[in-house]
Enzyme design. Structure first.
Site, PDB file in Angstrom:
ATOM      1  N   ASP A  28      -3.419   4.354  -2.112  1.00  0.00           N
ATOM      2  CA  ASP A  28      -4.401   4.819  -1.123  1.00  0.00           C
ATOM      3  C   ASP A  28      -4.424   6.346  -1.091  1.00  0.00           C
ATOM      4  OD1 ASP A  28      -6.060   4.967   1.119  1.00  0.00           O
ATOM      5  OD2 ASP A  28      -4.458   4.510   2.542  1.00  0.00           O
ATOM      6  N   LYS A  32       0.849  -1.201   0.000  1.00  0.00           N
ATOM      7  CA  LYS A  32       0.000   0.000   0.000  1.00  0.00           C
ATOM      8  C   LYS A  32       0.878   1.242   0.000  1.00  0.00           C
ATOM      9  CE  LYS A  32      -2.392   1.839   3.611  1.00  0.00           C
ATOM     10  NZ  LYS A  32      -2.370   3.316   3.594  1.00  0.00           N
ATOM     11  N   LYS A  64      -7.446   8.180  -1.555  1.00  0.00           N
ATOM     12  CA  LYS A  64      -8.745   8.598  -0.994  1.00  0.00           C
ATOM     13  C   LYS A  64      -9.298   9.858  -1.657  1.00  0.00           C
ATOM     14  CE  LYS A  64      -7.874   6.739   3.677  1.00  0.00           C
ATOM     15  NZ  LYS A  64      -6.428   6.482   3.719  1.00  0.00           N
ATOM     16  N   THR A 110     -11.644   5.256  10.318  1.00  0.00           N
ATOM     17  CA  THR A 110     -11.656   4.644  11.653  1.00  0.00           C
ATOM     18  C   THR A 110     -11.339   5.670  12.738  1.00  0.00           C
ATOM     19  OG1 THR A 110      -9.454   3.821  11.105  1.00  0.00           O
ATOM     20  CG2 THR A 110     -11.229   2.237  11.043  1.00  0.00           C
ATOM     21  N   ASP A 148     -13.855  14.773  -4.458  1.00  0.00           N
ATOM     22  CA  ASP A 148     -13.982  16.074  -5.120  1.00  0.00           C
ATOM     23  C   ASP A 148     -15.218  16.025  -6.013  1.00  0.00           C
ATOM     24  OD1 ASP A 148     -13.371  18.631  -6.299  1.00  0.00           O
ATOM     25  OD2 ASP A 148     -11.251  18.258  -5.935  1.00  0.00           O
ATOM     26  N   ARG A 191       2.661  -0.845  10.865  1.00  0.00           N
ATOM     27  CA  ARG A 191       3.713  -0.921  11.872  1.00  0.00           C
ATOM     28  C   ARG A 191       4.002  -2.309  12.447  1.00  0.00           C
ATOM     29  NH1 ARG A 191       1.040   4.197  14.564  1.00  0.00           N
ATOM     30  NH2 ARG A 191      -0.672   3.125  13.511  1.00  0.00           N
TER      31      ARG A 191
HETATM   32  O1  C5P Z   1       0.576   0.916  11.080  1.00  0.00           O
HETATM   33  P1  C5P Z   1      -0.839   0.481  10.937  1.00  0.00           P
HETATM   34  O2  C5P Z   1      -1.023  -1.031  10.850  1.00  0.00           O
HETATM   35  O3  C5P Z   1      -1.776   1.119  11.937  1.00  0.00           O
HETATM   36  O4  C5P Z   1      -1.232   1.037   9.484  1.00  0.00           O
HETATM   37  C1  C5P Z   1      -2.566   1.013   9.011  1.00  0.00           C
HETATM   38  C2  C5P Z   1      -2.629   1.672   7.657  1.00  0.00           C
HETATM   39  O5  C5P Z   1      -3.983   1.690   7.212  1.00  0.00           O
HETATM   40  C3  C5P Z   1      -2.151   3.112   7.638  1.00  0.00           C
HETATM   41  O6  C5P Z   1      -1.544   3.334   6.356  1.00  0.00           O
HETATM   42  C4  C5P Z   1      -3.420   3.918   7.772  1.00  0.00           C
HETATM   43  O7  C5P Z   1      -3.319   5.181   7.161  1.00  0.00           O
HETATM   44  C5  C5P Z   1      -4.403   3.044   6.996  1.00  0.00           C
HETATM   45  N1  C5P Z   1      -5.807   3.231   7.326  1.00  0.00           N
HETATM   46  C6  C5P Z   1      -6.326   3.034   8.593  1.00  0.00           C
HETATM   47  N2  C5P Z   1      -7.666   3.233   8.838  1.00  0.00           N
HETATM   48  C7  C5P Z   1      -8.484   3.594   7.829  1.00  0.00           C
HETATM   49  C8  C5P Z   1      -7.971   3.775   6.535  1.00  0.00           C
HETATM   50  C9  C5P Z   1      -6.617   3.586   6.324  1.00  0.00           C
HETATM   51  O8  C5P Z   1      -5.589   2.673   9.505  1.00  0.00           O
HETATM   52  N3  C5P Z   1      -9.785   3.727   8.054  1.00  0.00           N
END
Ligand code: C5P
Length: 232
Positions: free
Chosen positions: A59, A32, A61, A119, A64, A211
Site C-alpha cells: 500500500d 497489507k 499509493k 477516507t 507522480d 487495529r
Molecule cells: O487499524 P485500522 O483497521 O483502522 O487500519 C486500516 C488500514 O487501512 C490502515 O492501514 C489505513 O492506513 C488504511 N486505509 C484506511 N483508509 C483509506 C486507505 C487506507 O484506513 N482510505
C-alpha cells in the site's frame, strides 16, 4: 480471487511484524504493508513476508508524473506482490502508465487498485482545499470509472461505497475496503465504519482490518472471527 480479509500490519519494523505473523500457525493472513513499514525496512520486508507464504498488498499509493510512476511500478512488479496501488487523482495517463510499468515481460502483473478519495477527505476538504464541488459519492464513482478505463482492477473505498462502485464499474471490479470494526469495538480514528458482516452484505471484495486484529488480546482469534463474519 474470492473474498478475503487483509490484515493491515501497521508496525514500525520487521521484528514486530514477523513476531506478529509468527502467531498464525493455521491459515496465513493476506498482509497489507504500508508506507511506514516499507520506508523503515525496504523491499526486504516484502520478501520476508512473501517467503513465509503470505499474500501481500503493498500500500504505497503512488502519485507522480506518468513516467516516474511507470518506472516505479516496474520495480514493484519484480517484488512479486499480489496487490499494489496508486491515487486515482493522478489521472488517466498516470494510471495507464502504471499498468504498463507493472506488466512483466511474460504479460503477468500484480493486481492494481486506485485510491479514490481518502477516507480522511470529506466534502468540506474537497470543496475548500481541492476546489472539487461535486458530491463525494459522485467523485468516488467517477474516479472508479476512470481507473477502470485505464485498465485497473479495482479501487480502495469505504464499504458504504462498494455497491455504487460495482453498479458503475461491474461486479468484477474489486472493492478493497478499510474502516472495519467489530460490533461494539473501538472506532479509533475511523469515522464511517462497518462490521465485517455488514461489509459482506454491502458487497466488499476484500476488507482491510488493522487495529481490531493487531491490537486485540488474541489476534489469531480476532482474525478468525473476522474471516467467519466476512467470508462465512
Ligand atoms: O487499524 P485500522 O483497521 O483502522 O487500519 C486500516 C488500514 O487501512 C490502515 O492501514 C489505513 O492506513 C488504511 N486505509 C484506511 N483508509 C483509506 C486507505 C487506507 O484506513 N482510505
Amino acid at each position: 480471487m474470492g473474498k478475503d480479509v487483509i490484515v493491515a500490519c501497521d508496525f514500525a519494523n520487521a521484528d514486530q511484524t514477523l513476531a506478529f505473523l509468527n502467531r498464525f500457525s493455521g491459515r496465513k493472513p493476506f498482509v497489507k504493508i504500508g508506507m511506514e513499514l516499507f520506508y523503515a525496512e525496504g523491499p526486504a520486508i516484502v520478501q520476508a513476508v512473501k517467503a513465509r507464504g503470505h499474500r501481500v498488498f503493498l500500500d504505497l499509493k503512488l502519485h507522480d508524473i506518468p513516467n516516474t510512476v511507470k518506472k516505479a511500478m516496474a520495480v514493484l512488479s519484480r517484488l512479486d506482490v499480489d496487490i499494489c496501488n496508486l491515487h486515482a487523482g493522478g489521472g488517466l495517463p498516470m494510471m495507464q502508465a502504471a499498468v504498463e510499468g507493472l506488466t512483466r515481460p511474460d504479460g503477468s502483473r500484480p493486481l492494481l487498485i486506485a485510491v479514490t478519495q481518502l477516507t480522511s477527505t470529506d466534502q468540506q476538504v474537497m470543496e475548500r482545499d481541492l476546489l472539487i464541488r461535486e458530491p463525494l459519492a459522485r467523485v468516488v464513482e467517477h474516479y472508479a470509472q476512470t481507473a477502470k478505463a485505464a485498465g485497473l482492477d479495482g479501487v480502495v473505498c469505504s464499504p458504504l461505497e462498494a455497491g455504487a462502485v460495482h453498479a458503475a464499474c461491474g461486479s468484477g471490479f474489486l472493492t478493497v475496503t478499510p474502516g472495519v470494526r467489530f460490533a461494539g469495538g473501538e472506532m479509533g480514528d475511523q469515522k464511517r465504519v462497518t462490521t465485517p458482516a455488514d461489509a459482506k452484505t454491502l458487497g466488499s471484495d476484500y476488507i482491510v482490518v488493522g487495529r481490531p486484529i493487531t491490537a486485540a488480546p488474541d489476534p489469531v482469534a480476532a482474525y478468525a472471527r473476522c474471516c467467519e463474519e466476512f467470508i462465512g
